[in-house]
Design an enzyme around this catalytic site. Structure first.
Site, mmCIF file in Angstrom:
data_model
loop_
_atom_site.group_PDB
_atom_site.id
_atom_site.type_symbol
_atom_site.label_atom_id
_atom_site.label_comp_id
_atom_site.label_asym_id
_atom_site.label_seq_id
_atom_site.Cartn_x
_atom_site.Cartn_y
_atom_site.Cartn_z
ATOM 1 C CB CYS A 163 -106.654 -32.246 -63.387
ATOM 2 S SG CYS A 163 -107.899 -33.484 -63.702
ATOM 3 C CG ASP A 219 -96.488 -34.567 -62.757
ATOM 4 O OD1 ASP A 219 -96.346 -35.405 -63.668
ATOM 5 O OD2 ASP A 219 -97.578 -34.028 -62.501
ATOM 6 C CE LYS A 254 -101.313 -37.868 -68.437
ATOM 7 N NZ LYS A 254 -102.677 -37.575 -68.863
ATOM 8 C CG HIS A 262 -102.590 -32.985 -63.121
ATOM 9 N ND1 HIS A 262 -103.175 -33.845 -62.235
ATOM 10 C CD2 HIS A 262 -103.206 -33.199 -64.319
ATOM 11 C CE1 HIS A 262 -104.107 -34.562 -62.870
ATOM 12 N NE2 HIS A 262 -104.148 -34.182 -64.129
ATOM 13 C CD GLN A 280 -99.496 -33.955 -70.233
ATOM 14 O OE1 GLN A 280 -99.162 -34.161 -71.399
ATOM 15 N NE2 GLN A 280 -100.687 -34.271 -69.773
HETATM 16 C C1 LIG Z 1 -98.952 -33.082 -65.504
HETATM 17 C C2 LIG Z 1 -99.790 -34.249 -65.070
HETATM 18 N N1 LIG Z 1 -99.546 -34.822 -63.898
HETATM 19 C C3 LIG Z 1 -100.239 -35.881 -63.466
HETATM 20 C C4 LIG Z 1 -101.243 -36.430 -64.215
HETATM 21 C C5 LIG Z 1 -101.991 -37.620 -63.714
HETATM 22 O O1 LIG Z 1 -101.741 -38.719 -64.508
HETATM 23 P P1 LIG Z 1 -102.578 -40.074 -64.311
HETATM 24 O O2 LIG Z 1 -104.024 -39.674 -64.447
HETATM 25 O O3 LIG Z 1 -102.108 -40.945 -65.419
HETATM 26 O O4 LIG Z 1 -102.260 -40.594 -62.963
HETATM 27 C C6 LIG Z 1 -101.546 -35.856 -65.448
HETATM 28 C C7 LIG Z 1 -102.666 -36.373 -66.258
HETATM 29 O O5 LIG Z 1 -103.220 -35.701 -67.084
HETATM 30 C C8 LIG Z 1 -100.797 -34.738 -65.887
HETATM 31 O O6 LIG Z 1 -101.047 -34.167 -67.062
#
Ligand SMILES: Cc1ncc(COP(=O)(O)O)c(C=O)c1O
Length: 407
Positions: free
Chosen positions: A365, A200, A226, A123, A203
């Site tokens: 993203c 990260d 999430k 992401h 998800q």
């Molecule tokens: C894999 C992953 N990493 C990071 C993020 C960023 O999360 P946040 O927008 O809650 O900071 C997301 C959000 O969709 C994501 O799916």
């Protein structure tokens, strides 16, 4: 017995009809999950009964609020198997957690010529902060390829590791392809060259068991929104020794012990990284979301969303225009990204929305991943505990109807 229909009745948002008379079929949990009534009630209760600023006041309400704030930290500590609550930093979300590490840890640990490994699954939140580090320091980003079925190419990843590798930043679960990555294997290989890992878990945390000590993760970030919790808060886990060695990211109230005209003395962990007034009510309500998930059980959740993904693959195999990207159902989470020949994902999403089916279209993203897939955009359906087989059938029916409109 996992009863998704009954679970759905706990979620007020999902009881609505949209566009006049269409029952809402919410298939966008990968963007943000919905809140069960108990979490909404917890937020209301907190604001009606115990809300006050934390760690500051010398009165009953502030003591109460502070105790619940630290109880929430303890709850997260147990949830991810951290050794100490000092290793749990409340942030604004996954993005903020990764940025904190990229800014603060990198300051004294990354210099020109060092290497940072990312994967093609990432992401933007786990790409751009590292690109910024590279721009500032002269470090080099190396990209671990993915295979054609959307898994990290482990052979390629390990071939990139060397004594110059300082960080490996990777996702436990792709937000586009749903691929579940071999986290422990990636971490072990990174540690073999003394690299630090940034995991990260945005998800993954809603459906995978995470034990940071067992994984030996150095840093791990996720967001409450999430996993049935409120938006605006997240968690950064960091090994205590690493967090202790890092300079603060933001300066301000709460992160100091003493301030004089000339200088300041830092507060101990984790306050050192929690400058300013935090999102108090969301933090206090977060344990209710964790409890809800734990009562259902992460294994049952994973099995349930797996069955919905399997059904999606099966129903889409009967739609010749549909192409699903990523691994087979048994190797992914509750995320299915796809394209439909002859229909742009944005048009498809609008057509589905008109039928009450909420999915997402775009690059999600993850532009480098879409470049790797050779497509500018995809449509994404994502499932969670409140989705039923009926929702999957509604998706397939809506896709067929959209095809008949556009093609
Ligand atoms: C894999 C992953 N990493 C990071 C993020 C960023 O999360 P946040 O927008 O809650 O900071 C997301 C959000 O969709 C994501 O799916």
């Amino acid at each position: 017995m996992f009863d998704a229909q009954k679970i759905k009745s706990d979620f007020p948002v999902l009881q609505q009809v949209v566009h006049g008379d269409k029952p809402l079929v919410y298939l966008d949990t990968a963007a943000s999950s919905q809140k069960p009534q108990v979490v909404i009630d917890a937020l209301n209760r907190i604001d009606s009964a115990v809300y006050a600023n934390v760690h500051r006041g010398a009165h009953w309400l502030s003591d109460k609020s502070t105790a619940l704030y630290e109880a929430a930290r303890d709850c997260v500590t147990t949830f991810i198997g951290a050794q100490s609550s000092h290793e749990i930093v409340f942030t604004q979300g996954t993005t903020a957690g990764i940025n904190l590490v990229a800014r603060s840890w990198s300051e004294n640990n990354i210099s020109a010529g060092d290497e940072i490994i990312l994967t093609q699954l990432e992401h933007h939140s786990n790409i751009v902060p590292w690109q910024q580090v590279a721009q500032r320091s002269g470090a080099v980003i190396r990209w671990a390829n993915i295979t054609d079925d959307g898994q990290i190419d482990i052979e390629h990843y390990t071939s990139l590791l060397n004594e110059k590798t300082k960080v490996v930043a990777f996702t436990m679960c792709s937000n586009v392809l749903g691929s579940i990555t071999p986290t422990a294997e990636i971490i072990t290989a990174a540690h073999a060259v003394d690299a630090v890992v940034m995991v990260d878990a945005a998800q993954a945390v809603s459906h995978q068991n995470i034990d940071v000590q067992q994984l030996d993760a150095d840093f791990l970030a996720f967001s409450a929104h999430k996993m049935l919790g409120p938006s605006g808060i997240g968690i950064l886990y960091g090994k205590q020794s690493l967090l202790e060695s890092m300079p603060p990211f933001l300066g301000g109230g709460s992160m100091i012990d003493v301030v004089t005209q000339d200088d300041f003395k830092l507060a101990a962990l984790p306050a050192k990284f929690e400058a300013g007034t935090p999102p108090i009510s969301p933090v206090l309500a977060f344990p209710t979301a964790i409890d809800y998930i734990q009562n259902l059980g992460l294994d049952s959740i994973s099995q349930h969303i797996g069955s919905l993904v399997k059904l999606t693959h099966q129903l889409f195999s009967e739609i010749p225009q549909a192409k699903i990207y990523g691994p087979s159902p048994d190797q992914k989470s509750g995320i299915v990204s796809f394209t439909i020949d002859g229909v742009h994902p944005h048009d498809l999403t609008h057509a589905l929305d008109n039928q009450g089916v909420a999915i997402r279209a775009g690059h999600h993203c993850a532009m480098p991943l879409h470049q790797r897939l050779g497509i500018p955009a995809s449509a994404r359906a994502s499932f969670y505990i409140y989705n039923t087989a009926e929702d999957v059938r509604a998706l397939a029916t809506a896709v067929k109807k959209a095809i008949s409109l556009f093609c």
